[in-house]
Design a protein around this motif. Structure first.
Motif, PDB file in Angstrom:
ATOM      1  N   PRO A   1       0.810  -1.219   0.000  1.00 42.63           N
ATOM      2  CA  PRO A   1       0.000   0.000   0.000  1.00 42.63           C
ATOM      3  C   PRO A   1       0.845   1.272   0.000  1.00 42.63           C
ATOM      4  O   PRO A   1       2.017   1.250   0.374  1.00 42.63           O
ATOM      5  N   ALA A   2       0.218   2.336  -0.396  1.00 37.46           N
ATOM      6  CA  ALA A   2       0.873   3.644  -0.376  1.00 37.46           C
ATOM      7  C   ALA A   2       1.217   4.007   1.064  1.00 37.46           C
ATOM      8  O   ALA A   2       0.556   3.571   2.005  1.00 37.46           O
ATOM      9  N   PRO A   3       2.257   4.801   1.246  1.00 41.72           N
ATOM     10  CA  PRO A   3       2.648   5.191   2.604  1.00 41.72           C
ATOM     11  C   PRO A   3       1.544   5.969   3.309  1.00 41.72           C
ATOM     12  O   PRO A   3       0.799   6.732   2.691  1.00 41.72           O
ATOM     13  N   THR A   4       1.478   5.788   4.611  1.00 35.77           N
ATOM     14  CA  THR A   4       0.531   6.544   5.426  1.00 35.77           C
ATOM     15  C   THR A   4       1.124   7.917   5.737  1.00 35.77           C
ATOM     16  O   THR A   4       2.328   8.134   5.566  1.00 35.77           O
ATOM     17  N   ASP A   5       0.286   8.797   6.224  1.00 36.66           N
ATOM     18  CA  ASP A   5       0.781  10.122   6.627  1.00 36.66           C
ATOM     19  C   ASP A   5       1.838   9.983   7.720  1.00 36.66           C
ATOM     20  O   ASP A   5       2.847  10.681   7.709  1.00 36.66           O
ATOM     21  N   TRP A   6       1.590   9.072   8.682  1.00 40.97           N
ATOM     22  CA  TRP A   6       2.555   8.871   9.756  1.00 40.97           C
ATOM     23  C   TRP A   6       3.900   8.407   9.206  1.00 40.97           C
ATOM     24  O   TRP A   6       4.948   8.885   9.636  1.00 40.97           O
ATOM     25  N   GLN A   7       3.889   7.480   8.239  1.00 44.00           N
ATOM     26  CA  GLN A   7       5.142   6.996   7.655  1.00 44.00           C
ATOM     27  C   GLN A   7       5.885   8.122   6.946  1.00 44.00           C
ATOM     28  O   GLN A   7       7.108   8.230   7.050  1.00 44.00           O
TER      29      GLN A   7
ATOM     30  N   LEU B   1      11.320   5.323   3.181  1.00 44.76           N
ATOM     31  CA  LEU B   1       9.874   5.164   3.039  1.00 44.76           C
ATOM     32  C   LEU B   1       9.549   3.797   2.438  1.00 44.76           C
ATOM     33  O   LEU B   1       8.589   3.143   2.845  1.00 44.76           O
ATOM     34  N   ASP B   2      10.365   3.354   1.508  1.00 44.76           N
ATOM     35  CA  ASP B   2      10.175   2.036   0.901  1.00 44.76           C
ATOM     36  C   ASP B   2      10.253   0.937   1.947  1.00 44.76           C
ATOM     37  O   ASP B   2       9.399   0.052   1.998  1.00 44.76           O
ATOM     38  N   VAL B   3      11.267   0.990   2.800  1.00 41.04           N
ATOM     39  CA  VAL B   3      11.414  -0.065   3.802  1.00 41.04           C
ATOM     40  C   VAL B   3      10.277   0.009   4.828  1.00 41.04           C
ATOM     41  O   VAL B   3       9.750  -1.021   5.252  1.00 41.04           O
ATOM     42  N   MET B   4       9.850   1.193   5.188  1.00 39.53           N
ATOM     43  CA  MET B   4       8.752   1.321   6.155  1.00 39.53           C
ATOM     44  C   MET B   4       7.453   0.735   5.611  1.00 39.53           C
ATOM     45  O   MET B   4       6.736   0.039   6.329  1.00 39.53           O
TER      46      MET B   4
ATOM     47  N   ASN C   1       7.280  10.488   9.745  1.00 39.27           N
ATOM     48  CA  ASN C   1       8.387   9.845  10.443  1.00 39.27           C
ATOM     49  C   ASN C   1       9.623   9.817   9.554  1.00 39.27           C
ATOM     50  O   ASN C   1      10.732  10.059  10.019  1.00 39.27           O
ATOM     51  N   THR C   2       9.425   9.548   8.281  1.00 39.45           N
ATOM     52  CA  THR C   2      10.548   9.513   7.342  1.00 39.45           C
ATOM     53  C   THR C   2      11.162  10.900   7.197  1.00 39.45           C
ATOM     54  O   THR C   2      12.391  11.032   7.157  1.00 39.45           O
ATOM     55  N   SER C   3      10.342  11.916   7.152  1.00 40.03           N
ATOM     56  CA  SER C   3      10.870  13.291   7.079  1.00 40.03           C
ATOM     57  C   SER C   3      11.701  13.624   8.316  1.00 40.03           C
ATOM     58  O   SER C   3      12.777  14.233   8.202  1.00 40.03           O
ATOM     59  N   GLU C   4      11.219  13.224   9.490  1.00 34.33           N
ATOM     60  CA  GLU C   4      11.980  13.440  10.724  1.00 34.33           C
ATOM     61  C   GLU C   4      13.298  12.677  10.684  1.00 34.33           C
ATOM     62  O   GLU C   4      14.335  13.182  11.115  1.00 34.33           O
ATOM     63  N   TYR C   5      13.240  11.453  10.179  1.00 38.20           N
ATOM     64  CA  TYR C   5      14.440  10.614  10.069  1.00 38.20           C
ATOM     65  C   TYR C   5      15.474  11.278   9.166  1.00 38.20           C
ATOM     66  O   TYR C   5      16.652  11.341   9.501  1.00 38.20           O
ATOM     67  N   ILE C   6      15.033  11.796   8.047  1.00 36.31           N
ATOM     68  CA  ILE C   6      15.955  12.434   7.091  1.00 36.31           C
ATOM     69  C   ILE C   6      16.590  13.666   7.717  1.00 36.31           C
ATOM     70  O   ILE C   6      17.791  13.900   7.569  1.00 36.31           O
ATOM     71  N   ALA C   7      15.801  14.457   8.422  1.00 32.69           N
ATOM     72  CA  ALA C   7      16.356  15.645   9.087  1.00 32.69           C
ATOM     73  C   ALA C   7      17.399  15.223  10.125  1.00 32.69           C
ATOM     74  O   ALA C   7      18.489  15.811  10.201  1.00 32.69           O
ATOM     75  N   PHE C   8      17.083  14.194  10.900  1.00 32.37           N
ATOM     76  CA  PHE C   8      17.984  13.712  11.949  1.00 32.37           C
ATOM     77  C   PHE C   8      19.274  13.157  11.348  1.00 32.37           C
ATOM     78  O   PHE C   8      20.373  13.561  11.715  1.00 32.37           O
ATOM     79  N   VAL C   9      19.143  12.233  10.412  1.00 31.83           N
ATOM     80  CA  VAL C   9      20.312  11.580   9.810  1.00 31.83           C
ATOM     81  C   VAL C   9      21.098  12.562   8.945  1.00 31.83           C
ATOM     82  O   VAL C   9      22.330  12.565   8.954  1.00 31.83           O
ATOM     83  N   GLY C  10      20.389  13.399   8.203  1.00 31.42           N
ATOM     84  CA  GLY C  10      21.050  14.376   7.346  1.00 31.42           C
ATOM     85  C   GLY C  10      21.976  15.287   8.122  1.00 31.42           C
ATOM     86  O   GLY C  10      23.094  15.588   7.693  1.00 31.42           O
ATOM     87  N   GLU C  11      21.520  15.701   9.315  1.00 33.56           N
ATOM     88  CA  GLU C  11      22.346  16.567  10.163  1.00 33.56           C
ATOM     89  C   GLU C  11      23.539  15.795  10.741  1.00 33.56           C
ATOM     90  O   GLU C  11      24.667  16.272  10.722  1.00 33.56           O
TER      91      GLU C  11
END
Length: 124
Positions: A25-31, A61-64, A34-44
């Motif tokens: 299924p397509a990603p949920t809003d939560w996914q 997002l694919d793995v989630m 969460n992925t956006s938060e992950y990218i900000a965290f890891v990117g920094e």
């Protein structure tokens, strides 16, 4: 005849991959959030470029979505717990390899940053 057989094989391969992709299924809003938060965290933490962040977003997002899909299939009885776990592990290994190639980080560093991220989320 060889060309027809090759083209038919290629067509069947493409169709099987596209059918499989439709099952997830397509990603949920939560996914997505969460992925956006992950990218900000890891990117920094890792000093990623914008293009790396974009590609990492897609991989994460694919793995989630796949993990959630395999867990749902197990819950619904379409997969056993062992089959679900194996599919999750195989897909995660594939994605971690791509993340490693993208970022230059090994699987230990990837697992460590994932753990740090979840601790960060839990502390909020």
């Amino acid at each position: 005849m060889n060309l027809k057989t090759t083209l038919l094989g290629l067509l069947l391969t493409v169709l099987s991959f596209s059918t499989f992709a439709q099952d997830v299924p397509a990603p949920t809003d939560w996914q997505r959030e969460n992925t956006s938060e992950y990218i900000a965290f890891v990117g920094e933490k890792w000093g990623l470029s914008e293009s790396q962040k974009t590609e990492l977003y897609d991989l994460r997002l694919d793995v989630m979505t796949h993990v959630a899909h395999y867990k749902k299939l197990a819950k619904d009885g379409d997969l056993t717990q062992q089959e679900s776990k194996a599919k999750i592990q195989n897909h995660s290994k594939k994605i971690n390899k791509e993340i490693s190639e993208l970022t230059g980080k090994d699987w230990k560093q990837i697992n460590k940053i994932n753990q740090e991220f979840w601790k960060h989320i839990e502390s909020k």
